[in-house]
Design a protein around this motif. Structure first.
Motif, PDB file in Angstrom:
ATOM      1  N   ALA A   7       0.981  -1.164  -0.131  1.00  0.00           N
ATOM      2  CA  ALA A   7      -0.157  -0.033  -0.092  1.00  0.00           C
ATOM      3  C   ALA A   7       0.940   1.181   0.082  1.00  0.00           C
ATOM      4  N   GLY A   8       1.877   1.176   0.395  1.00  0.00           N
ATOM      5  CA  GLY A   8       3.009   2.308   0.663  1.00  0.00           C
ATOM      6  C   GLY A   8       4.002   2.515  -0.671  1.00  0.00           C
ATOM      7  N   GLY A   9       3.419   1.868  -1.703  1.00  0.00           N
ATOM      8  CA  GLY A   9       3.956   2.089  -3.120  1.00  0.00           C
ATOM      9  C   GLY A   9       5.348   1.544  -3.303  1.00  0.00           C
ATOM     10  N   LEU A  10       5.811   0.865  -2.332  1.00  0.00           N
ATOM     11  CA  LEU A  10       7.247   0.359  -2.740  1.00  0.00           C
ATOM     12  C   LEU A  10       7.207  -0.514  -3.951  1.00  0.00           C
ATOM     13  N   ALA A  11       8.461  -0.717  -4.628  1.00  0.00           N
ATOM     14  CA  ALA A  11       8.505  -1.603  -5.856  1.00  0.00           C
ATOM     15  C   ALA A  11       8.663  -3.102  -5.289  1.00  0.00           C
ATOM     16  N   VAL A  12       7.430  -3.551  -4.521  1.00  0.00           N
ATOM     17  CA  VAL A  12       7.494  -4.815  -3.970  1.00  0.00           C
ATOM     18  C   VAL A  12       6.238  -5.614  -4.708  1.00  0.00           C
ATOM     19  N   GLY A  13       6.128  -6.991  -4.223  1.00  0.00           N
ATOM     20  CA  GLY A  13       5.235  -7.553  -4.556  1.00  0.00           C
ATOM     21  C   GLY A  13       4.420  -8.290  -3.324  1.00  0.00           C
ATOM     22  N   LYS A  14       3.463  -8.968  -3.341  1.00  0.00           N
ATOM     23  CA  LYS A  14       2.713  -9.708  -2.067  1.00  0.00           C
ATOM     24  C   LYS A  14       2.770 -10.913  -2.231  1.00  0.00           C
ATOM     25  N   GLU A  15       3.226 -11.559  -3.413  1.00  0.00           N
ATOM     26  CA  GLU A  15       3.442 -13.054  -3.567  1.00  0.00           C
ATOM     27  C   GLU A  15       4.695 -13.553  -2.593  1.00  0.00           C
ATOM     28  N   PHE A  56       1.118   4.863 -11.027  1.00  0.00           N
ATOM     29  CA  PHE A  56      -0.093   5.318 -10.350  1.00  0.00           C
ATOM     30  C   PHE A  56      -0.858   4.250 -10.090  1.00  0.00           C
ATOM     31  N   ASN A  57      -0.477   3.035  -9.557  1.00  0.00           N
ATOM     32  CA  ASN A  57      -1.016   1.793  -9.729  1.00  0.00           C
ATOM     33  C   ASN A  57      -0.154   0.955  -8.670  1.00  0.00           C
ATOM     34  N   THR A  58      -0.853  -0.291  -8.251  1.00  0.00           N
ATOM     35  CA  THR A  58       0.058  -1.291  -7.551  1.00  0.00           C
ATOM     36  C   THR A  58       0.720  -2.147  -8.711  1.00  0.00           C
ATOM     37  N   PRO A  59       1.709  -2.543  -8.248  1.00  0.00           N
ATOM     38  CA  PRO A  59       2.735  -3.207  -9.410  1.00  0.00           C
ATOM     39  C   PRO A  59       2.032  -4.171 -10.177  1.00  0.00           C
ATOM     40  N   GLU A  60       0.729  -4.964  -9.630  1.00  0.00           N
ATOM     41  CA  GLU A  60       0.394  -5.845 -10.454  1.00  0.00           C
ATOM     42  C   GLU A  60      -0.565  -5.485 -11.317  1.00  0.00           C
ATOM     43  N   ARG A  61      -1.186  -4.567 -11.072  1.00  0.00           N
ATOM     44  CA  ARG A  61      -2.017  -3.916 -12.066  1.00  0.00           C
ATOM     45  C   ARG A  61      -1.158  -3.290 -13.133  1.00  0.00           C
ATOM     46  N   TYR A 106      12.523   1.832 -12.485  1.00  0.00           N
ATOM     47  CA  TYR A 106      11.959   0.798 -11.642  1.00  0.00           C
ATOM     48  C   TYR A 106      12.848  -0.155 -11.379  1.00  0.00           C
ATOM     49  N   PHE A 107      13.755  -0.328 -12.330  1.00  0.00           N
ATOM     50  CA  PHE A 107      15.022  -1.471 -11.896  1.00  0.00           C
ATOM     51  C   PHE A 107      15.868  -0.914 -10.780  1.00  0.00           C
ATOM     52  N   ALA A 108      16.235   0.408 -10.687  1.00  0.00           N
ATOM     53  CA  ALA A 108      16.944   0.912  -9.800  1.00  0.00           C
ATOM     54  C   ALA A 108      16.251   1.019  -8.513  1.00  0.00           C
ATOM     55  N   LEU A 109      14.884   1.489  -8.422  1.00  0.00           N
ATOM     56  CA  LEU A 109      13.997   1.127  -7.250  1.00  0.00           C
ATOM     57  C   LEU A 109      13.894  -0.279  -6.716  1.00  0.00           C
ATOM     58  N   ALA A 110      13.631  -1.146  -7.557  1.00  0.00           N
ATOM     59  CA  ALA A 110      13.569  -2.455  -7.029  1.00  0.00           C
ATOM     60  C   ALA A 110      14.823  -3.017  -6.495  1.00  0.00           C
ATOM     61  N   VAL A 111      15.982  -2.770  -7.025  1.00  0.00           N
ATOM     62  CA  VAL A 111      17.272  -3.142  -6.269  1.00  0.00           C
ATOM     63  C   VAL A 111      17.525  -2.573  -4.971  1.00  0.00           C
ATOM     64  N   TRP A 112      17.223  -1.315  -4.919  1.00  0.00           N
ATOM     65  CA  TRP A 112      17.337  -0.661  -3.660  1.00  0.00           C
ATOM     66  C   TRP A 112      16.376  -1.378  -2.597  1.00  0.00           C
ATOM     67  N   THR A 113      15.161  -1.597  -2.938  1.00  0.00           N
ATOM     68  CA  THR A 113      13.717  -1.894  -2.048  1.00  0.00           C
ATOM     69  C   THR A 113      14.189  -3.358  -1.593  1.00  0.00           C
ATOM     70  N   TYR A 114      14.606  -4.415  -2.327  1.00  0.00           N
ATOM     71  CA  TYR A 114      15.023  -5.703  -1.960  1.00  0.00           C
ATOM     72  C   TYR A 114      15.906  -5.559  -1.042  1.00  0.00           C
ATOM     73  N   GLY A 115      15.557  -6.209   0.407  1.00  0.00           N
ATOM     74  CA  GLY A 115      16.505  -6.228   1.348  1.00  0.00           C
ATOM     75  C   GLY A 115      16.262  -5.015   2.415  1.00  0.00           C
ATOM     76  N   LEU A 116      15.216  -4.167   2.223  1.00  0.00           N
ATOM     77  CA  LEU A 116      14.930  -3.234   3.236  1.00  0.00           C
ATOM     78  C   LEU A 116      14.153  -4.031   4.230  1.00  0.00           C
ATOM     79  N   THR A 117      14.160  -3.475   5.698  1.00  0.00           N
ATOM     80  CA  THR A 117      13.464  -4.003   6.570  1.00  0.00           C
ATOM     81  C   THR A 117      11.905  -4.055   6.517  1.00  0.00           C
ATOM     82  N   VAL A 118      11.507  -4.403   5.308  1.00  0.00           N
ATOM     83  CA  VAL A 118       9.893  -4.557   5.278  1.00  0.00           C
ATOM     84  C   VAL A 118       9.576  -5.986   4.647  1.00  0.00           C
ATOM     85  N   SER A 119       8.316  -6.248   4.804  1.00  0.00           N
ATOM     86  CA  SER A 119       7.918  -7.557   4.121  1.00  0.00           C
ATOM     87  C   SER A 119       7.468  -7.332   2.981  1.00  0.00           C
ATOM     88  N   ALA A 120       8.329  -8.016   1.962  1.00  0.00           N
ATOM     89  CA  ALA A 120       8.003  -7.699   0.631  1.00  0.00           C
ATOM     90  C   ALA A 120       8.711  -8.894  -0.320  1.00  0.00           C
TER      91      ALA A 120
END
Lengths: 712, 712
Positions: free
Chosen positions: A164-172, A383-388, A413-427
């Motif tokens: 919901a916070g718009g990070l470049a992550v999935g819920k799968e 302006f959408n969830t990644p899946e949409r 998006y590539f740059a954001l995704a690389v940065w995001t994976y490994g953050l202290t969030v569930s994703a």
């Protein structure tokens, strides 16, 4: 990213229970054999039926959780985008768009902060997708607290917040972890966290059974996430089960089926179309009907490898410098704000206007500076969830996007995704990689106008990042609902894997390696035939006598420098003063239960005075055995003796010293052992091989290498 | 039906090589270790690449064979039906239809006679579908001559004849056997039958590697038969591989993919549509696009069980009375004639006329007594290869068949199919069971007008007969190309299996049991914990000394009453006169090679005079080791000694006597052992457990039962 979590936490409990191996080898001691002998044929049949019921329950609950996550994310993201959209529309005319940007960034950061706070302070193990942890669990390494109820709650909350916070992550990805936790909980018939024991399923309170159910749970998670029940089964098998058992596989398949069906059923009701059953998984690509008549393969494995390499360095950086929970939360919030800013900038500076279609497929079309009746096409991607976004990339008619928009989007998006994976969030990382692949493919698709090319780039990138061949093929085939793509998908995945492996391992393996987990691969390194058990084993081994002094047992267990978990039991050595012959194996956990119940033989009294211990006592203590420090043994009691005969496993697997490493490895892997006793030709104990002794050896650039593993 | 074949043949070679166990445990003797040590890291990589190449070849050749069978059957059946049709049309007016009947019956019988003669006289093992034999091979039992080139040739010829001969059989089952033979041949890089050695792939000449390739071949066969590559992989795993290995699985998957692609490619060219790739498998249901919104389950498991029970009694009857090859050929011809007669009678007495459609989907529409512009609908079911019948049952528009026609057809075809399975012809049972299911389903479908109901009856019956859940689900899903049916198909298959299991085992298992093959199931019987290795093992064991007299070895090997295949090697017993400690295990085949090369140590001379034997010598002899009778050992040589140290496996797996049966079983199954040495606590050999010792125990009505197994 569980490494960071582990290093940073100051949880005392964790210090006491470091990561352990799971024991898939039943301890067939006298108590166990007696119980089995008492059971009738009917009893075994009931057990089997119970297993099926539990698998059904696991599937059902996993499906429900997936459904809940989906609805919550939809709702929250919907409110957020609506608020931002209204704000943007308001300020587009007034000219104060920076206020909109701030609103967006603040909203994103707020969501992510909530999720990140929960993860960083309450349960660091819930960070990331959880797939590396589940891979480890199925492999036989138990990361502490990975299958607890608290982890599940934080995980679900965290993933809702980060998506919901718009990070470049999935819920799968997190669904797989959630399924595993559900399985570990349900199958035990109690919750240790809630201190509630339902007094059911007591038979299943041991590692062997629990592992089986956790495989089913992971499969149910995959199944719910992608609507891919067969893919779920294959995931569990590809990652975990070294010993393939037909009945187990059917149960896993059943759990997967129930899970996808449950999700489908409730989501259909939620969407107001009960009975239509059109949402088999969280992700839904819609139907592909076009024919594939040509395949072209870009060197996407390279891009996947690049992702992994950058992420690898980033992770090392994080381990060194960002290990305090508050820093972690701040980093997560920063990423959320940056994501919003980048998105906003991309939308703002893009002047790619597209006419608003008749059917109005966009849920939040942004007009911004476009003419009336047109909308900003960059906004549909951000302006959408990644899946949409993935879905609109697949299904929007050709000409919806222009190449520059797509190119810039892909890079950002590539740059954001690389940065995001490994953050202290569930994703999870699955959807982002699909999204980058899809955007990239769409770029090629504009040139070649093949929907196929989108799909293959998509597959290729995902394959390059996670490197699972068989199960991923099946997952993607099932998710598209079209078998025709099977062969090309597989070809592409293989290429991605081969190209990628040349540079770096898969993302999950990279993270497992960073953690120094003693992860066992499928085979021993090929050039390791010259190593024998003698060189591999730990030696000398602490052994106990069949009848041992309580004081010695307490001393050995309290010795934190050794911290062994299994002890060979030898026939008494006092007689001839040479090392004793092996006559059994006893585990730390069993000794602790014995000490707790004070099963001592006083020197004078007969054995009859002993309270008869039952298997139930061991099961009640499973899996959180108390630490030795919490058990008080008086000075008198230290002089007592303990008779281990009834409780030890009388027939542990043994190998002679000359056995080659591949042979030891195969025995270990095929039987899921935790300890393997090495004996000389007189059957005297000379060493003990554990998982860590085997996991040390890896094939490096110049042949066999010995790795340094964490000393936990 | 391989039992009949085995009993009836008077082939001398067979007497010498009874069915044997395969040894999946590498004999890691000094020769092997030296070779492995000499190999570089690059060498292992080359081996791995070679494995992939071989798997590709296996897939390619299997696809080609499938293609050939398909074209041959189409052509031959086409000529036959054309001739009969013209004859019927001619005599319908003239009134001498009995001549047409005779023509039909004679044509059928002629085809079947050719096939049956080849099978009965040249290679009895080629009878039936070959699936039970491949199941046994993957399980670790080697039925003699099952993977020879001759078997393949006869099998392909036989299946073409029996399908063209109009029997109620399919050509899918034999593809699995064919794929396995191709794999066993290609992977060895030579043909022993043709006496041609290509001097390649020599590394793979041992049971372990061969088994892996045979799994790939079987998967490629399934894949070619049904266009179901994932289904093929799952079949191989469900039936065979007890030890799941990721790399192996990928190779199997690759072989499957190549196989279906090859078939598709060549069939497309044959059908004049190159590049369209619309024939992924031999069977092709066409596309299903209808939605499934309701499932109803008939108790089809019962019908499947009925099929198996009748076939069981029939098989017993055949074993007793029809065991001469000429009788077998006559029975096959009789069935062919009866099939023609029944078909003819059904067509003749049916007055179910349907208007000839515009699109003319029928290839051989028979007008018979119908009005002009109409055709006899019963003829579409019988006047066709079974596959085409299945397809027309699925795709012909509602109203094509009337209920009575369908009912009678179902019953007649059921009877014919039961009678046919087990004849001395090469043929599969898959298509007939699908056909019966489809007809039955169509009957229900008329009442409820659901295409789904056809499908489910179909699935249900097949599930009831063969009882494979996971792989069958995937095969059927892949064959229809529609994932939506997955969950209902699985539910139906499960129900069929549960209901059917209540009455009798699956058809293949019934036939395996009749053969008294020591087939190991997935787990030990649940109530067998009270049995220990001591009770299970064979004892006493014939052991050899590390340096043994040649005379004694020859005597032991020549002793036909024991006929052991593995011998523990013990340290010399002469010193202290008590049984020796285990120091290795040597196989009959190794001893025979040693005797053949006369690797003797003469009493006086030094060891240096010995000719240095290499692994190559063992590989050249694999897998057809000469019998001991063919090796001449002179009286002088009998007095020589043989040093076994270099050749024995120095670290065989051992268990103590108290090990419980489930534990022994798990070790056996997980590692694919052939011999397990039981030792006492001084490491002295006390017994030997072989596959037969374990396969004896089964769960019966009243708990554990001991079966009597064939003493081969």
């Amino acid at each position: 990213m569980f490494h960071i979590g582990r290093l940073s936490t100051v949880d005392l409990e964790e210090e006491i229970t470091p990561e352990e191996s799971l024991d898939y080898d039943n301890s067939e001691n006298q108590l166990f054999l007696e119980e089995e002998r008492r059971m009738s044929h009917m009893g075994f049949r009931c057990l089997e039926i119970t297993r099926w019921v539990i698998c059904g329950l696991i599937g059902f609950l996993t499906g429900l959780i997936a459904c809940m996550i989906d609805i919550a994310v939809e709702k929250l993201a919907g409110y957020k985008y609506l608020a931002v959209k209204q704000n943007i529309e308001k300020y587009t005319e007034l000219g104060g768009l920076s206020i909109s940007l701030i609103l967006w960034a603040v909203l994103n950061s707020a969501f992510v902060m909530l999720g990140s706070l929960a993860v960083a302070f309450l349960e660091p193990i819930a960070a990331g997708s959880g797939i590396p942890q589940i891979k480890c669990f199925l492999n036989g390494v138990k990361i502490p607290r990975v299958v607890r109820l608290k982890t599940l709650v934080i995980k679900v909350f965290g993933v809702i917040c980060s998506v919901a916070g718009g990070l470049a992550v999935g819920k799968e990805g997190p669904m797989i972890h959630s399924g595993a936790v559900v399985a570990a909980g349900v199958s035990q018939g109690r919750s240790t966290s809630l201190k509630k024991d339902f007094k059911i399923f007591e038979y299943f309170r041991r590692d062997t059974e629990k592992r089986d159910f956790v495989s089913a749970g992971a499969a149910a998670g995959v199944s719910a996430a992608f609507g891919a029940p067969v893919g779920g089964v294959l995931f569990s098998l590809e990652e975990g089960a070294s010993f393939w058992n037909q009945l187990l596989t059917w149960r896993i398949f059943f759990a997967s089926m129930v899970s996808t069906f449950t999700l489908n059923f409730f989501l259909s009701i939620y969407h107001g179309k009960p009975g239509q059953l059109s949402s088999p998984g969280l992700i839904n690509f819609g139907r592909f009907d076009s024919d594939v008549s040509s395949v072209f393969i870009v060197f996407r494995g390279v891009l996947g490898a690049l992702f992994n390499i950058i992420n690898y360095w980033l992770t090392i950086f994080r381990i060194r410098y960002i290990h305090r929970p508050c820093l972690q939360v701040m980093e997560a919030m920063l990423v959320a704000a940056v994501t919003a800013t980048v998105s906003f900038a991309m939308i703002y500076f893009s002047n790619d206007c597209q006419p608003l279609g008749q059917d109005n497929t966009e849920e939040y079309p942004l007009q911004l500076f476009c003419a009336d009746g047109e909308y900003n096409s960059m906004a549909t991607a951000f302006f959408n969830t990644p899946e949409r976004s993935v879905r609109s990339l697949f299904h929007n008619p050709p000409g919806t996007y222009n190449p520059v928009t797509l190119g810039v989007f892909t890079l950002a998006y590539f740059a954001l995704a690389v940065w995001t994976y490994g953050l202290t969030v569930s994703a999870g990382v699955f959807i982002p990689s699909l999204l980058i692949g899809a955007a990239w493919g769409r770029l090629f698709g504009i040139l070649l106008s093949f929907i196929a090319s989108i799909w293959f780039c998509c597959v290729n990138l995902t394959g390059g990042i996670v490197r699972m061949t068989l199960s991923l093929t099946v997952i993607l085939v099932e998710a598209t609902g079209n078998v025709t793509y099977g062969f090309p998908i597989m070809l592409v995945l293989m290429t991605a894997k081969i190209v990628g492996d040349y540079f770096i391992e898969g993302l999950y393996d990279v993270h497992i390696k960073l953690q120094s987990v003693p992860f066992l691969h499928w085979d021993a390194p090929p050039t390791s035939h010259w190593l024998t058990a003698r060189e591999v084993m730990s030696s000398p081994v602490t052994c106990f006598n069949r009848v041992e002094k309580v004081g010695r047992i307490v001393d050995v267990l309290s010795n934190t420098s050794t911290n062994h978990n299994g002890f060979p039991v030898v026939s008494d050595t006092t007689e001839n003063d040479e090392p004793g012959k092996i006559c059994g194996l006893i585990l730390r956990s069993q000794l602790i239960v014995l000490l707790k119940h004070k099963v001592f033989v006083e020197r004078a009294s007969s054995r009859l005075s002993q309270r008869k211990l039952q298997l139930k006592d061991f099961r009640d203590a499973y899996p959180r055995f108390p630490p030795i420090q919490s058990i008080h043994v008086s000075q008198d009691e230290r002089e007592c003796m303990m008779d281990l005969t009834e409780f030890m496993n009388p027939t542990p697997y043994t190998v002679p010293q000359e056995t080659s490493l591949p042979r030891v490895f195969k025995l270990f892997r095929a039987l899921g052992l935790r300890h393997l006793v090495v004996v000389d030709n007189e059957n005297r104990v000379v060493g003990l091989v554990t998982r860590k002794d085997l996991a040390r050896y890896h094939v490096g650039k110049d042949g066999l290498e010995e790795l340094h593993l964490a000393q936990t």
